[in-house]
Every structure is written in structure tokens, then in C-alpha cells.
Design a protein around this motif. Structure first.
Motif, PDB file in Angstrom:
ATOM      1  N   CYS A   1      -6.967   5.922   5.915  1.00  0.00           N
ATOM      2  CA  CYS A   1      -6.267   4.914   5.332  1.00  0.00           C
ATOM      3  C   CYS A   1      -5.443   5.686   4.227  1.00  0.00           C
ATOM      4  O   CYS A   1      -4.882   4.724   3.113  1.00  0.00           O
ATOM      5  CB  CYS A   1      -7.791   4.330   4.102  1.00  0.00           C
ATOM      6  N   SER A   2      -4.779   6.725   4.582  1.00  0.00           N
ATOM      7  CA  SER A   2      -3.773   7.256   3.784  1.00  0.00           C
ATOM      8  C   SER A   2      -2.538   6.850   4.122  1.00  0.00           C
ATOM      9  O   SER A   2      -1.234   6.802   3.212  1.00  0.00           O
ATOM     10  CB  SER A   2      -4.054   8.734   3.617  1.00  0.00           C
TER      11      SER A   2
ATOM     12  N   PHE B   1      -1.994   1.162   8.056  1.00  0.00           N
ATOM     13  CA  PHE B   1      -2.936   1.047   7.381  1.00  0.00           C
ATOM     14  C   PHE B   1      -4.291   0.298   8.379  1.00  0.00           C
ATOM     15  O   PHE B   1      -4.935  -0.165   7.493  1.00  0.00           O
ATOM     16  CB  PHE B   1      -3.125   0.576   6.231  1.00  0.00           C
ATOM     17  N   GLY B   2      -4.370   0.265   9.506  1.00  0.00           N
ATOM     18  CA  GLY B   2      -5.426  -0.409  10.354  1.00  0.00           C
ATOM     19  C   GLY B   2      -5.087  -1.814  10.502  1.00  0.00           C
ATOM     20  O   GLY B   2      -6.034  -2.448  11.192  1.00  0.00           O
ATOM     21  N   TYR B   3      -3.932  -2.348   9.865  1.00  0.00           N
ATOM     22  CA  TYR B   3      -3.879  -3.710   9.956  1.00  0.00           C
ATOM     23  C   TYR B   3      -3.304  -4.159  11.272  1.00  0.00           C
ATOM     24  O   TYR B   3      -3.877  -5.554  12.082  1.00  0.00           O
ATOM     25  CB  TYR B   3      -2.611  -4.409   8.927  1.00  0.00           C
TER      26      TYR B   3
ATOM     27  N   LEU C   1      -7.636  10.203   1.677  1.00  0.00           N
ATOM     28  CA  LEU C   1      -7.961   9.025   1.999  1.00  0.00           C
ATOM     29  C   LEU C   1      -7.857   8.911   3.721  1.00  0.00           C
ATOM     30  O   LEU C   1      -8.255   7.766   4.209  1.00  0.00           O
ATOM     31  CB  LEU C   1      -7.093   7.804   1.522  1.00  0.00           C
TER      32      LEU C   1
ATOM     33  N   LYS D   1     -12.282   1.177   4.952  1.00  0.00           N
ATOM     34  CA  LYS D   1     -11.701   0.376   6.198  1.00  0.00           C
ATOM     35  C   LYS D   1     -12.646  -0.363   6.848  1.00  0.00           C
ATOM     36  O   LYS D   1     -13.685   0.129   7.178  1.00  0.00           O
ATOM     37  CB  LYS D   1     -11.482   1.704   7.023  1.00  0.00           C
TER      38      LYS D   1
ATOM     39  N   CYS E   1      -7.206  -1.520   5.844  1.00  0.00           N
ATOM     40  CA  CYS E   1      -8.011  -0.539   4.759  1.00  0.00           C
ATOM     41  C   CYS E   1      -7.706  -1.355   3.350  1.00  0.00           C
ATOM     42  O   CYS E   1      -6.667  -1.995   3.044  1.00  0.00           O
ATOM     43  CB  CYS E   1      -7.110   0.830   4.733  1.00  0.00           C
TER      44      CYS E   1
ATOM     45  N   LEU F   1      -7.962  -0.383  -0.660  1.00  0.00           N
ATOM     46  CA  LEU F   1      -8.073   0.439  -1.449  1.00  0.00           C
ATOM     47  C   LEU F   1      -8.471  -0.201  -2.953  1.00  0.00           C
ATOM     48  O   LEU F   1      -8.185  -1.176  -3.545  1.00  0.00           O
ATOM     49  CB  LEU F   1      -6.522   1.320  -1.914  1.00  0.00           C
TER      50      LEU F   1
ATOM     51  N   LEU G   1       0.687  -1.164  -0.019  1.00  0.00           N
ATOM     52  CA  LEU G   1       0.038   0.075  -0.143  1.00  0.00           C
ATOM     53  C   LEU G   1       0.903   1.252   0.006  1.00  0.00           C
ATOM     54  O   LEU G   1       0.615   2.128  -0.631  1.00  0.00           O
ATOM     55  CB  LEU G   1      -0.922  -0.155   1.175  1.00  0.00           C
TER      56      LEU G   1
ATOM     57  N   ALA H   1     -10.991   4.495  -0.721  1.00  0.00           N
ATOM     58  CA  ALA H   1     -10.376   3.330   0.595  1.00  0.00           C
ATOM     59  C   ALA H   1     -11.684   2.988   1.272  1.00  0.00           C
ATOM     60  O   ALA H   1     -12.496   3.737   1.525  1.00  0.00           O
ATOM     61  CB  ALA H   1      -9.586   4.288   1.332  1.00  0.00           C
TER      62      ALA H   1
END
Length: 279
Positions: free
Chosen positions: A155-156, A163-165, A152, A235, A171, A173, A108, A233
């Protein structure tokens, strides 16, 4: 013992075979004189030069009808496909083990480099809600509308580099494939659903998963070199009840005339992927 009558016959046969290749009496080679060979070679030279000239003329006329920047026939792909990043239809990881989701995060981050604000400053701040039509000019280079990765939000990768993982709320895209000259009618947006009874909460960036018309039309790679596709994006706001389960997520382009229900092409205007987060 062979008779003396056979010797002249053998000699005559040998002489006849040699004469078929070269006859010293007439000067013929393979049954033709030098002038005859010259004439036939001249004929084939003129004949093949004529064919080569006809072929070159045909190719030249055909090339005159082609545009270096736009394909002549574009009716085979009237609607774009939908693709996701990270580039995987099966996403699985343990949110407590960074090494398992590192590949997704790196993918990403690498993908979003061209969307950095410093890169997008080169492009124009276009009018939202309108097609960005551009007339042919002497330079032929088309300008592109600005799409900053900061739009985003969560999620940018700017405020949350994972990216939230790392929190189990990844997230994804999405973008549409490029099609030269595409002008979708309506107001296209991305909508994602999970194939199960209880829905999963999702956040969209930009809001409501909208794809603005100002990013259309696309004019081709050669003359629209700074163009970047608009992104959406998603999420996934997974909870503990959603962990350790394989979830099938389907995303579609809605709100426009773009096709998303062709059973012969599962990626035309839609995409389905699976995600599993282990706690």
C-alpha cells in the motif's frame, strides 16, 4: 397684523438659542468656558489612558502565563480522532475504469510525499517500543522519528502505483489526529471490520496494524516541524462476491487506553466509511 410687542420677544428667543451654543458675553461654548472644556478633556484623556494601561497590563500578565508552543488547556480532547485517506467516507469506483479511481490514487500519492524515503532520511531511526521523550533544550526544536512509506509495503504506492484500485483490492490509509503530549498506554493498533455476516480478508501494513510508541509524544507544530504521524494501511482483499455491493467498514484504535466508544463522537478513536467496487 402682528403687534410690535411680539418682535422683542422673538428677538429674545433667537438670542437665547444662539447663546446656548456660544455666548459672546461670557465666552462659553455649549455652556462651558474654554478652561472648563480643557479640564474635562484632560480628565477623560487621563481616564482612558488609565483604562488602556490597565488593559495592556492585564494582557501582558496573561501572555506571561502562556506557552507559544503548547496550549494551556488541553482537557477537551483527551483522545485523538481517526481519519482516513483518501479523504472520503464514500468510496465508489469501477476497477475497469481508471478515470473513476484516479482521484483516489492521486490523493494517496500526494499525501505520501512527505513520507518519501528521501524526506524521512532527515529524521531519526528511533528505538521501537519506547516513547521518544525529549527534554527542553536551547534550540527548542524537537527531533522526529522516521516513518518511511516503504513500510506500507503493498500500500506504499511504490510497487503498485495504483494502490490496489486497478485490481479491485483498494488500500485505505489511517492515521490518528495529533494531540500534544499524548502518550497512549498499552500497544495501540488499528483493527477494521466489515458490518456483515461474512468477514472480509484484510492485510495490514505495518503488520497487525501496529502504531509504535516511538512516535509519541508530539510536541506541537512550531517546534516539531518535521514530525509525521504514523500510518496504518489496510488493504481490502475483496473477491467477486464483494463487488457491486456497498460495504460499511469500521476501523478502531485498539489495545490502549485511547477511547473508541463515545456515542457522542463517532470519530473519536474510530471511523466508519463505505466502499463499493464495481466490476
Amino acid at each position: 397684523m402682528a403687534s410690535t410687542e411680539d418682535k422683542p420677544a422673538n428677538k429674545e428667543n433667537t438670542s437665547s438659542w444662539k447663546d446656548s451654543i456660544y455666548n459672546p458675553r461670557t465666552g462659553e461654548v455649549l455652556g462651558r468656558t474654554a478652561s472648563s472644556w480643557a479640564l474635562i478633556l484632560l480628565f477623560y484623556l487621563v481616564f482612558y489612558c488609565f483604562l488602556a494601561g490597565m488593559f495592556a497590563l492585564t494582557m501582558w500578565v496573561m501572555l506571561l502565563t502562556l506557552d507559544d508552543n503548547v496550549p494551556r488547556y488541553r482537557d477537551r480532547v483527551p483522545s485523538p480522532g481517526l481519519v482516513i485517506r483518501p479523504h472520503s467516507l464514500d468510496i465508489a469506483f469501477n476497477k475497469s475504469k481508471p478515470l473513476e479511481y484516479a482521484q483516489y490514487v492521486q490523493h494517496l500519492e500526494s499525501f505520501l510525499q512527505s513520507y518519501n524515503d528521501t524526506e524521512q532520511e532527515k529524521n531519526l531511526d528511533c528505538t521501537r517500543g519506547d516513547y521518544f521523550n525529549q527534554e527542553d533544550t536551547e534550540e527548542m526544536i524537537k527531533k522526529a522519528c522516521r516513518f518511511k512509506r516503504s513500510s506500507l509495503s503493498l500500500c506504499s504506492g511504490l510497487s503498485d502505483t495504483n494502490f490496489g484500485y486497478s485490481e479491485g483490492r483498494p488500500c485505505i490509509l489511517l492515521k490518528m489526529n495529533r494531540i500534544i503530549g499524548l502518550r497512549p498506554r498499552g500497544d495501540p493498533y488499528i483493527n477494521c471490520t466489515v458490518k456483515r455476516e461474512n468477514p472480509i480478508q484484510m492485510q495490514y501494513f505495518p503488520s497487525e496494524g501496529s502504531i509504535d510508541k516511538m512516535y509519541f509524544p508530539y510536541y506541537g507544530k512550531r517546534i516539531h516541524e518535521n514530525y509525521v504521524q504514523p500510518l496504518v494501511a489496510v488493504k481490502l482483499l475483496l473477491t467477486k462476491e464483494d463487488y457491486n455491493k456497498e460495504l460499511a467498514v469500521e476501523c478502531r484504535v485498539e489495545g490502549s487506553d485511547l477511547r473508541n466508544n463515545d456515542e457522542r463522537d463517532k470519530f473519536l478513536g474510530r471511523i466508519t466509511f463505505r466502499i463499493k467496487v464495481v466490476e
